[in-house]
Design an enzyme around this catalytic site. Structure first.
Site, PDB file in Angstrom:
ATOM      1  N   GLU A  97       0.817  -1.216   0.000  1.00 27.31           N
ATOM      2  CA  GLU A  97       0.000   0.000   0.000  1.00 27.31           C
ATOM      3  C   GLU A  97       0.855   1.273   0.000  1.00 27.31           C
ATOM      4  O   GLU A  97       0.752   2.130   0.877  1.00 27.31           O
ATOM      5  CB  GLU A  97      -0.960   0.000   1.189  1.00 27.31           C
ATOM      6  CG  GLU A  97      -1.962  -1.129   1.139  1.00 27.31           C
ATOM      7  CD  GLU A  97      -2.934  -1.152   2.304  1.00 27.31           C
ATOM      8  OE1 GLU A  97      -3.975  -1.807   2.196  1.00 27.31           O
ATOM      9  OE2 GLU A  97      -2.630  -0.510   3.332  1.00 27.31           O
ATOM     10  N   GLU A  99      -6.709  -7.544  -1.196  1.00 28.68           N
ATOM     11  CA  GLU A  99      -7.210  -7.447   0.173  1.00 28.68           C
ATOM     12  C   GLU A  99      -8.650  -6.951   0.168  1.00 28.68           C
ATOM     13  O   GLU A  99      -9.021  -6.068  -0.613  1.00 28.68           O
ATOM     14  CB  GLU A  99      -6.382  -6.468   1.015  1.00 28.68           C
ATOM     15  CG  GLU A  99      -5.012  -6.923   1.408  1.00 28.68           C
ATOM     16  CD  GLU A  99      -4.336  -5.907   2.343  1.00 28.68           C
ATOM     17  OE1 GLU A  99      -5.073  -5.161   3.040  1.00 28.68           O
ATOM     18  OE2 GLU A  99      -3.103  -5.850   2.352  1.00 28.68           O
TER      19      GLU A  99
END
Length: 665
Positions: free
Chosen positions: A147, A303
């Protein structure tokens, strides 16, 4: 990725648990139908306890156990969160805010992306990981970082300042080029040497907009350099193993189009809010973007939460059926993976209340049952793998324009790129017109219909691309405050929007942003009435026809929405933000005129419809009911249920939050 089954599973963090739990984990993975585990995302401190001290034993045993049980591994490079000892020995690796505050360990992502010391240690770690696991039988995919830009997207320290100066020198060649690009004749900002240039730290007045814009570009590039350094190591040891990183939501800090060029497969983390009734529309936009970033190839939902997250002010669980519905939304829009964060819910740490496949209460729970049921269903859909989604429409988006649009010292400072995107995307979603999200410099010739929300920053080549698209038969809708500045945030002269005046057939003399929460009436040429919000403009017609005029206020009677035939195509212009009904009507009519057709005409409101098609022509129609009540939905002749194989007839009833995947002949 060459998958024999959907990548199903998610983050597995065995280092958080005693090894006596691992055998139970393997049995629960079998019961849930898990085929892939992401391992080691935050494992750096567990494998390297000092500059020269390494212990990969736990990781060896975890990967061996996963391989023994037939679970593939997406192996992380572990560099997303440096260990505390690195900050203690090298505090210069820590990031600094624009105000000069140094950020310390105790969270995650506490590193300066430009730090050569951080990069050196990260690359050395990746070298050891790559050598150790290059031929491990469980290895399926490399996962670099995590991320990027989520917590620290910019750093203003002296190390970053030096790197920024080098980036500028490569971009502009000399300081005169920089001065021209940054308009430094204004406010006595002219530089005589690159040594005088700093990141846009906190200043006493409005900062230089071009400096801010270039620093955003530099910061995205600095993180990308970190990614590429690690990718080079992995490629040298495992040239045939795909490499990816998980792009987070619609992250403003990272230029997804630039990053996408360096991904073997696009990966995405998605966390919609169950408290928001229309969150699935924004999620659909993000999924269409992920598919488009990969040129239409399947992507990976890396995710999602099995139920609630832990970081909102109010963390709602996903209602029964909602996780399944939202998982299939990703599959319907091109994903070949349904992965979660995480497998077993953490007992301690910042994310201890983030849901997991195995909750604190264990597997005898609704969440585990729903995940296991979904795993069993996905195992019955191998034909869907590798199939693609075709789009008739495109929505244009550019990160540089986004950064520049939301800067200070504009006619209005509450313009939001995300809001503008969704205002234009939602009517297409509601009409079931599949839409790609593409860069304005992309080849647009394959699209029947193109939408351009607030493309504030436009270079000459991009303007020429859009003009040629319409001239050769394309249909385009462009909204206000587009085509205003060049790539250095300098205004295009010749009247707004200078690059598009001829194309649109309008000349905007002045911007008239509306007061906060203000509105203006719209009188449409077909006799209907609507409302404009946020913005209005003094528009002169130069070849266009007015489809709507302002009704009331200083601009009453002047054009608000226009249409012009140009070459073989058509260009519309919106000088305000129309209400949802007016926007929807306009875009549906324009799309129909362009020949952009719904995937399934006649589907009821709230039912999302998309189609994936295999290379041999087999089609899978995805029907997703986002309503909290059952609805009847027509289906094409000859359709069968892709999971059960039963004939569907002419109509089916979708339960609340129901899903149907129809296999079409």
């Amino acid at each position: 990725m060459h998958l024999d089954a959907f990548a199903f599973g998610g983050d597995y963090n065995p280092e958080q648990w005693p090894e006596s739990v691992w055998d139970s984990d393997m049995e629960l993975m079998r019961r849930a139908g898990i085929t892939m585990a992401t391992v080691g995302v935050f494992g750096w401190a567990q494998v390297q306890t000092g500059p020269d001290t390494f212990d990969f034993g736990w990781c060896d045993r975890a990967l061996d156990k996963l391989a023994e049980h037939g679970v593939g591994v997406c192996l992380a490079t572990m560099t997303a969160s440096p260990p505390p000892w690195l900050a203690r020995l090298h505090p210069e690796t820590l990031p600094v805010t624009a105000e000069g505050t140094r950020l310390w360990p105790g969270g995650r992502q506490h590193y300066c992306p430009s730090s050569p010391v951080y990069r050196e240690h990260a690359v050395a770690l990746v070298e050891r990981i790559a050598r150790r696991y290059a031929r491990h039988p469980a290895l399926r995919l490399w996962h670099i970082g995590n991320e990027y830009g989520c917590h620290v997207s910019t750093c203003y320290c002296d190390v970053s300042a030096e790197a920024f100066r080098g980036w500028l020198a490569r971009r502009y060649g000399d300081v005169d080029g920089l001065n021209e690009a940054w308009s430094t004749a204004f406010w006595s900002q002219r530089y005589t040497s690159f040594d005088e240039v700093l990141p846009p730290r906190t200043v006493p007045a409005i900062p230089n907009p071009a400096q801010n814009l270039d620093f955003q570009r530099f910061s995205s590039d600095a993180m990308l350099e970190c990614f590429l350094l690690e990718k080079d190591v992995l490629r040298a040891h495992t040239p045939d193993v795909p490499v990816t990183t998980n792009l987070l939501g619609l992250a403003k800090s990272v230029d997804f189009f630039e990053w996408a060029r360096h991904q073997d497969v696009i990966s995405h983390d998605s966390y919609p809010d169950p408290h928001r009734a229309d969150t699935h529309v924004e999620v659909a936009f993000n999924y269409d973007l992920m598919r488009s970033l990969g040129g239409g190839r399947p992507w990976l939902l890396m995710e999602q939460a099995p139920s609630a997250v832990n970081w909102r002010d109010r963390n709602a669980p996903k209602a029964p059926g909602q996780m399944r519905l939202w998982s299939y939304q990703a599959v319907a829009r091109g994903s070949d993976a349904v992965l979660y964060f995480q497998f077993r819910q953490s007992r301690g740490g910042a994310e201890r209340f983030h849901s997991a496949i195995v909750p604190h209460a264990g597997p005898r729970t609704r969440v585990f049952r729903e995940v296991a049921d979904l795993g069993a269903e996905l195992a019955k859909l191998p034909e869907v793998l590798g199939s693609r989604v075709r789009a008739d429409a495109a929505l244009l988006m550019d990160w540089s324009s986004w950064w520049a649009l939301e800067a200070e010292s504009h006619p209005a400072t509450d313009l939001s790129q995300v809001d503008a995107n969704l205002a234009h995307y939602r009517p297409l979603w509601e009409a079931r017109i599949t839409t790609d999200i593409v860069h304005p410099a992309a080849d647009l010739s394959r699209y029947r219909f193109v939408v351009v929300p607030n493309l504030y920053l436009v270079d000459a080549d991009v303007a020429a691309n859009l003009i040629e698209y319409v001239r050769t038969g394309g249909h385009l809708v462009m909204s206000f405050f587009s085509g205003i500045v060049d790539g250095n945030d300098r205004v295009h002269l010749g009247g707004y929007p200078a690059p598009f005046r001829e194309l649109l057939g309008v000349h905007v003399e002045e911007f008239w942003p509306l007061p906060p929460h203000g509105a203006v009436g719209l009188a449409l040429s077909d006799g209907h009435h609507g409302t404009g919000t946020l913005w209005s403009e003094w528009i002169n017609l130069e070849g266009a026809e007015a489809l709507a005029t302002f009704a009331g206020g200083e601009l009453s009677g002047r054009p608000a929405i226009t249409r012009r035939s140009y070459g073989a195509g058509v260009a519309y212009y919106l000088g305000t933000k129309p209400d949802a009904t007016t926007m929807g009507t306009l875009l549906r009519k324009a799309a129909a005129e362009a020949g952009a057709v719904p995937v399934l005409p006649g589907a009821p409101a709230g039912v999302e419809v998309t189609e994936r098609r295999t290379e041999d022509g087999t089609r899978f129609l995805f029907l997703l009911n986002h309503n909290v009540f059952a609805v009847p939905v027509p289906v094409p002749p000859g359709a069968t249920d892709a999971i059960s194989g039963r004939d569907l007839g002419e109509q089916v009833t979708l339960d609340r939050r129901g899903v149907l995947i129809a296999r079409l002949p």
